[in-house]
Design an enzyme around this catalytic site. Structure first.
Site, PDB file in Angstrom:
ATOM      1  N   THR A   1       1.108  -0.882   0.303  1.00 14.37           N
ATOM      2  CA  THR A   1      -0.014   0.478   0.248  1.00 14.37           C
ATOM      3  C   THR A   1       1.072   1.136   0.144  1.00 14.37           C
ATOM      4  O   THR A   1       1.683   1.333   0.311  1.00 14.37           O
ATOM      5  CB  THR A   1      -0.629   0.026   1.227  1.00 14.37           C
ATOM      6  OG1 THR A   1      -1.167   0.969   1.332  1.00 14.37           O
ATOM      7  CG2 THR A   1       0.297  -0.330   2.767  1.00 14.37           C
ATOM      8  N   ASP A   2       0.424   2.403  -0.648  1.00 16.62           N
ATOM      9  CA  ASP A   2       0.961   3.811   0.027  1.00 16.62           C
ATOM     10  C   ASP A   2       0.932   4.285   1.222  1.00 16.62           C
ATOM     11  O   ASP A   2       2.082   5.017   1.147  1.00 16.62           O
ATOM     12  CB  ASP A   2       0.366   4.633  -1.267  1.00 16.62           C
ATOM     13  CG  ASP A   2      -1.273   5.037  -0.910  1.00 16.62           C
ATOM     14  OD1 ASP A   2      -1.806   4.515   0.350  1.00 16.62           O
ATOM     15  OD2 ASP A   2      -1.655   5.986  -1.549  1.00 16.62           O
ATOM     16  N   GLU A   3       0.518   3.603   1.754  1.00 14.07           N
ATOM     17  CA  GLU A   3       0.134   4.263   3.162  1.00 14.07           C
ATOM     18  C   GLU A   3       1.367   3.847   3.665  1.00 14.07           C
ATOM     19  O   GLU A   3       1.541   4.262   5.551  1.00 14.07           O
ATOM     20  CB  GLU A   3      -1.372   2.956   4.551  1.00 14.07           C
ATOM     21  CG  GLU A   3      -2.005   3.700   3.184  1.00 14.07           C
ATOM     22  CD  GLU A   3      -3.624   3.493   4.551  1.00 14.07           C
ATOM     23  OE1 GLU A   3      -3.111   3.397   5.850  1.00 14.07           O
ATOM     24  OE2 GLU A   3      -4.547   3.746   3.929  1.00 14.07           O
TER      25      GLU A   3
ATOM     26  N   TYR B   1      -1.916  -0.294  11.075  1.00 20.02           N
ATOM     27  CA  TYR B   1      -2.139  -1.299   9.495  1.00 20.02           C
ATOM     28  C   TYR B   1      -0.812  -0.916   9.199  1.00 20.02           C
ATOM     29  O   TYR B   1       0.050  -1.544   8.608  1.00 20.02           O
ATOM     30  CB  TYR B   1      -4.201  -0.643   8.646  1.00 20.02           C
ATOM     31  CG  TYR B   1      -3.517  -1.106   7.590  1.00 20.02           C
ATOM     32  CD1 TYR B   1      -3.710  -2.274   7.057  1.00 20.02           C
ATOM     33  CD2 TYR B   1      -3.343  -0.508   6.532  1.00 20.02           C
ATOM     34  CE1 TYR B   1      -3.597  -2.884   5.426  1.00 20.02           C
ATOM     35  CE2 TYR B   1      -3.321  -0.322   4.905  1.00 20.02           C
ATOM     36  CZ  TYR B   1      -3.214  -1.620   5.055  1.00 20.02           C
ATOM     37  OH  TYR B   1      -3.578  -1.760   3.366  1.00 20.02           O
TER      38      TYR B   1
ATOM     39  N   LYS C   1       2.257  -3.131   7.790  1.00 21.27           N
ATOM     40  CA  LYS C   1       2.712  -3.273   5.743  1.00 21.27           C
ATOM     41  C   LYS C   1       3.609  -3.333   6.054  1.00 21.27           C
ATOM     42  O   LYS C   1       4.684  -3.627   4.588  1.00 21.27           O
ATOM     43  CB  LYS C   1       1.788  -2.305   5.017  1.00 21.27           C
ATOM     44  CG  LYS C   1       0.201  -2.864   4.945  1.00 21.27           C
ATOM     45  CD  LYS C   1       0.018  -4.417   4.787  1.00 21.27           C
ATOM     46  CE  LYS C   1      -0.359  -4.589   2.624  1.00 21.27           C
ATOM     47  NZ  LYS C   1      -0.387  -5.866   2.386  1.00 21.27           N
TER      48      LYS C   1
HETATM   49  P1  NAD Z   1     -10.014  -7.474   1.651  1.00 20.39           P
HETATM   50  O1  NAD Z   1      -9.420  -7.271   3.776  1.00 20.39           O
HETATM   51  O2  NAD Z   1     -11.255  -7.185   0.783  1.00 20.39           O
HETATM   52  O3  NAD Z   1      -9.460  -8.788   1.642  1.00 20.39           O
HETATM   53  C1  NAD Z   1      -8.572  -9.832   2.652  1.00 20.39           C
HETATM   54  C2  NAD Z   1      -8.504 -10.923   2.466  1.00 20.39           C
HETATM   55  O4  NAD Z   1      -7.580 -11.730   3.110  1.00 20.39           O
HETATM   56  C3  NAD Z   1      -9.932 -11.749   2.816  1.00 20.39           C
HETATM   57  O5  NAD Z   1     -10.193 -12.830   1.717  1.00 20.39           O
HETATM   58  C4  NAD Z   1      -9.528 -12.651   3.950  1.00 20.39           C
HETATM   59  O6  NAD Z   1     -10.575 -13.476   4.286  1.00 20.39           O
HETATM   60  C5  NAD Z   1      -8.256 -12.895   3.594  1.00 20.39           C
HETATM   61  N1  NAD Z   1      -7.301 -13.116   5.248  1.00 20.39           N
HETATM   62  C6  NAD Z   1      -7.394 -12.014   6.298  1.00 20.39           C
HETATM   63  N2  NAD Z   1      -6.301 -13.222   6.960  1.00 20.39           N
HETATM   64  C7  NAD Z   1      -5.738 -13.918   6.253  1.00 20.39           C
HETATM   65  C8  NAD Z   1      -4.953 -15.251   6.808  1.00 20.39           C
HETATM   66  N3  NAD Z   1      -4.327 -14.978   7.756  1.00 20.39           N
HETATM   67  N4  NAD Z   1      -4.492 -15.772   5.814  1.00 20.39           N
HETATM   68  C9  NAD Z   1      -5.486 -16.616   4.965  1.00 20.39           C
HETATM   69  N5  NAD Z   1      -5.996 -15.418   4.201  1.00 20.39           N
HETATM   70  C10 NAD Z   1      -6.850 -14.342   5.198  1.00 20.39           C
HETATM   71  O7  NAD Z   1      -8.600  -6.582   0.973  1.00 20.39           O
HETATM   72  P2  NAD Z   1      -7.759  -6.336  -0.197  1.00 20.39           P
HETATM   73  O8  NAD Z   1      -9.504  -5.248   0.149  1.00 20.39           O
HETATM   74  O9  NAD Z   1      -8.501  -7.056  -1.430  1.00 20.39           O
HETATM   75  O10 NAD Z   1      -6.215  -5.951  -0.097  1.00 20.39           O
HETATM   76  C11 NAD Z   1      -5.895  -6.767  -0.778  1.00 20.39           C
HETATM   77  C12 NAD Z   1      -4.171  -6.566  -0.586  1.00 20.39           C
HETATM   78  O11 NAD Z   1      -4.084  -5.029  -1.441  1.00 20.39           O
HETATM   79  C13 NAD Z   1      -3.682  -5.973   1.282  1.00 20.39           C
HETATM   80  O12 NAD Z   1      -2.422  -6.366   1.181  1.00 20.39           O
HETATM   81  C14 NAD Z   1      -3.954  -5.003   1.437  1.00 20.39           C
HETATM   82  O13 NAD Z   1      -2.523  -4.419   2.383  1.00 20.39           O
HETATM   83  C15 NAD Z   1      -3.201  -4.158   0.032  1.00 20.39           C
HETATM   84  N6  NAD Z   1      -3.580  -3.275  -0.676  1.00 20.39           N
HETATM   85  C16 NAD Z   1      -4.848  -2.424  -0.366  1.00 20.39           C
HETATM   86  C17 NAD Z   1      -5.779  -1.016  -1.392  1.00 20.39           C
HETATM   87  C18 NAD Z   1      -6.968  -1.118  -0.772  1.00 20.39           C
HETATM   88  O14 NAD Z   1      -7.611   0.081  -1.190  1.00 20.39           O
HETATM   89  N7  NAD Z   1      -8.128  -2.029  -0.778  1.00 20.39           N
HETATM   90  C19 NAD Z   1      -4.875  -0.924  -1.497  1.00 20.39           C
HETATM   91  C20 NAD Z   1      -3.922  -0.855  -1.606  1.00 20.39           C
HETATM   92  C21 NAD Z   1      -2.915  -2.812  -0.634  1.00 20.39           C
HETATM   93  O1  DAU Z   2      -3.892   4.397  -0.075  1.00 23.00           O
HETATM   94  C1  DAU Z   2      -4.254   2.463   0.833  1.00 23.00           C
HETATM   95  C2  DAU Z   2      -5.555   2.343   1.258  1.00 23.00           C
HETATM   96  O2  DAU Z   2      -6.628   2.689   1.375  1.00 23.00           O
HETATM   97  C3  DAU Z   2      -4.900   0.753   0.970  1.00 23.00           C
HETATM   98  O3  DAU Z   2      -3.932   0.297   1.709  1.00 23.00           O
HETATM   99  C4  DAU Z   2      -6.120   0.393   2.411  1.00 23.00           C
HETATM  100  O4  DAU Z   2      -6.187  -1.595   2.750  1.00 23.00           O
HETATM  101  C5  DAU Z   2      -7.729   0.639   2.106  1.00 23.00           C
HETATM  102  O5  DAU Z   2      -8.572   0.322   3.929  1.00 23.00           O
HETATM  103  C6  DAU Z   2      -7.320   1.449   2.070  1.00 23.00           C
HETATM  104  O6  DAU Z   2      -7.083   2.713   3.368  1.00 23.00           O
HETATM  105  P1  DAU Z   2      -7.772   4.981   3.127  1.00 23.00           P
HETATM  106  O7  DAU Z   2      -7.506   4.106   5.063  1.00 23.00           O
HETATM  107  O8  DAU Z   2      -7.812   6.009   2.664  1.00 23.00           O
HETATM  108  O9  DAU Z   2      -9.291   3.799   3.598  1.00 23.00           O
HETATM  109  P2  DAU Z   2     -11.022   4.253   3.688  1.00 23.00           P
HETATM  110  O10 DAU Z   2     -12.232   3.767   3.019  1.00 23.00           O
HETATM  111  O11 DAU Z   2     -10.667   3.831   5.124  1.00 23.00           O
HETATM  112  O12 DAU Z   2     -10.410   5.717   3.749  1.00 23.00           O
HETATM  113  C7  DAU Z   2     -11.305   6.411   3.044  1.00 23.00           C
HETATM  114  C8  DAU Z   2     -10.617   8.140   3.627  1.00 23.00           C
HETATM  115  O13 DAU Z   2     -11.684   8.328   3.555  1.00 23.00           O
HETATM  116  C9  DAU Z   2     -10.307   7.959   5.268  1.00 23.00           C
HETATM  117  O14 DAU Z   2      -9.274   9.109   4.221  1.00 23.00           O
HETATM  118  C10 DAU Z   2     -11.237   7.861   6.257  1.00 23.00           C
HETATM  119  C11 DAU Z   2     -12.727   8.144   5.514  1.00 23.00           C
HETATM  120  N1  DAU Z   2     -13.719   7.909   5.649  1.00 23.00           N
HETATM  121  C12 DAU Z   2     -13.694   6.775   5.782  1.00 23.00           C
HETATM  122  C13 DAU Z   2     -14.667   5.346   5.988  1.00 23.00           C
HETATM  123  C14 DAU Z   2     -14.854   5.015   6.604  1.00 23.00           C
HETATM  124  C15 DAU Z   2     -15.033   8.500   5.772  1.00 23.00           C
HETATM  125  O15 DAU Z   2     -14.632   9.567   6.380  1.00 23.00           O
HETATM  126  N2  DAU Z   2     -15.722   7.911   6.751  1.00 23.00           N
HETATM  127  C16 DAU Z   2     -16.057   6.671   6.846  1.00 23.00           C
HETATM  128  O16 DAU Z   2     -16.673   6.278   7.495  1.00 23.00           O
END
Ligand code: NAD
Ligand code: DAU
Length: 373
Positions: free
Chosen positions: A154-156, A179, A183
């Site tokens: 992630t970019d975080e 988180y 990562k």
């Molecule tokens: P998600 O939470 O939707 O899915 C995570 C999956 O991992 C689920 O299916 C869960 O059952 C599985 N899992 C969790 N713990 C496990 C374990 N111990 N063993 C096996 N499986 C397990 O997550 P996502 O949003 O699809 O993110 C996927 C990846 O991408 C993550 O590594 C996250 O850090 C990264 N990422 C997400 C975003 C985003 O915006 N969602 C952005 C950048 C990077």
């Molecule tokens: O940047 C990549 C990341 O993006 C991933 O690594 C994470 O897995 C993914 O969850 C996401 O993280 P964020 O914290 O940016 O996403 P989230 O959807 O939780 O929140 C997006 C923005 O919106 C953040 O600034 C918090 C805000 N927010 C979120 C929720 C859930 C609100 O204002 N209200 C809300 O109810």
């Protein structure tokens, strides 16, 4: 023959038996759909290893199971922290490629309960890495030539930006939430395994994804569903935090591009080049959903509720993804307008999926920690 750091393996990468960890989650299930349904240069087999936590939903892969189950698609339920299980899967299916999505992924949950994040994101990544190090080694002391481990991050990990500037691949790590710290730790382990052992690895750091099958705790699906149900629209802090949004399929195409052509030992940033203040994004969503669902946007706006800020809330993320564009020829294909349209349509027509994922464990957890929302 030993892998040299930074060597390109394109013509040797067969990518035949791919282990997708976390394939029942949001990005992972879209990745499997993309590879099996749309990708003409992938002819191999996918093993989806997922624990099915609250965020995993096997029904996201119902169609894939019907079409490819038992052949080019196999599901194995298990924990990436379970070394014996992981090694048995690597051997059973002669895995040559791992793409590692599995994680605890929600920042708010990491603030309330960090332990699961350390377990899955740090120990789980370590376990997978060390398992492939063992299973992929050759008697000569190197590794099989046809293998690759791609780590999804992630970019975080880069921290928080001010009003200007971008995260590049050389931006120093500065994670601020449990988180992002977990990562960051996993990224460091990945790079350490590349440097120390010469394990063929690639790594990508992506910005905020959106699209179908995203668990409705994340901003975009949460807001879409709350608008449709007439519920409050909780905005953290002043609503001016900025995120860079990329459509999930564009992310997955970038991942595939790196897996095919990326240099081992290298990391690549992926982003949407599409920055939005949360409150402005919410206004766009209100207009879009109201139009489609025939709601009065003025009434919907009354539901915007400014709530207590997320502790340590990162102000701005913005990705410089010029490296992957320049070196590997990737680009985003889906505009924000098109992507949001597809996403809203999807949530409006997939009620059963939403009901299913919001049942059971998730509800119990959310009620315990947040009360009724
Ligand atoms: P998600 O939470 O939707 O899915 C995570 C999956 O991992 C689920 O299916 C869960 O059952 C599985 N899992 C969790 N713990 C496990 C374990 N111990 N063993 C096996 N499986 C397990 O997550 P996502 O949003 O699809 O993110 C996927 C990846 O991408 C993550 O590594 C996250 O850090 C990264 N990422 C997400 C975003 C985003 O915006 N969602 C952005 C950048 C990077
Ligand atoms: O940047 C990549 C990341 O993006 C991933 O690594 C994470 O897995 C993914 O969850 C996401 O993280 P964020 O914290 O940016 O996403 P989230 O959807 O939780 O929140 C997006 C923005 O919106 C953040 O600034 C918090 C805000 N927010 C979120 C929720 C859930 C609100 O204002 N209200 C809300 O109810």
């Amino acid at each position: 023959m030993e892998h040299k750091f930074g060597e390109i393996f394109d013509n040797m990468r067969k990518l035949k038996n791919i282990l997708v960890s976390g394939g029942a989650g949001f990005i992972g299930c879209n990745f499997i759909n993309f590879l099996l349904e749309q990708n003409i240069d992938f002819t191999g087999r996918i093993i989806n290893l997922d624990l099915l936590t609250y965020a995993g939903n096997i029904s996201s892969l119902e169609e894939i199971e019907k079409q490819f189950g038992g052949g080019r698609y196999i599901f194995e339920r298990g924990d990436i922290c379970d070394r014996t299980f992981v090694e048995s899967i690597l051997k059973k299916y002669n895995i040559d490629t791992v793409v590692h999505f599995a994680a605890e992924s929600h920042v708010d949950r990491s603030i309330l309960g960090p332990e699961a994040f350390i377990k899955t994101n740090v120990m789980g990544t370590f376990t997978l890495l060390d398992a492939v190090r063992n299973v992929w080694k050759t008697p000569e002391g190197g590794f099989r030539q046809d293998v690759l481990f791609h780590h999804i991050s992630t970019d975080e990990v880069y921290g928080s930006l001010g009003e200007t500037g971008y995260f590049t691949e050389t931006t120093p790590y500065d994670p601020r939430s449990p988180y992002s710290a977990s990562k960051a730790a996993s990224d460091h382990l990945v790079m350490a395994y590349a440097h120390t052992y010469g394990l063929p690895l690639t790594l990508s750091n992506c910005s905020n994804n959106y699209g179908p099958y995203q668990f409705p705790e994340k901003l975009i699906p949460l807001m879409i569903l709350n608008i449709l149900e007439g519920k409050p629209l909780p905005v953290y802090g002043d609503g001016k935090n900025i995120r860079d949004w990329v459509y999930v399929e564009d992310h997955n195409k970038a991942v595939w591009t790196i897996m095919k052509n990326g240099l081992t030992g290298e990391k690549y940033n992926i982003g949407g080049e599409n920055e939005w203040e949360n409150i402005k994004l919410l206004q766009v969503l209100i207009d879009l959903v109201s139009e489609k669902a025939k709601l009065n946007p003025v009434k919907v706006r009354e539901k915007i509720t400014y709530v207590k800020d997320r502790p340590g809330h990162d102000r701005r993320y913005a990705i410089d993804c010029s490296k992957i564009k320049r070196d590997l020829g990737w680009k985003q294909d889906v505009s924000f307008e098109e992507g949001l349209n597809k996403t809203v349509n999807w949530y409006m027509t997939n009620d059963a999926w939403v009901k299913n994922i919001l049942s059971g464990e998730y509800l119990k957890w959310i009620e315990k920690n947040y009360g009724q929302r």
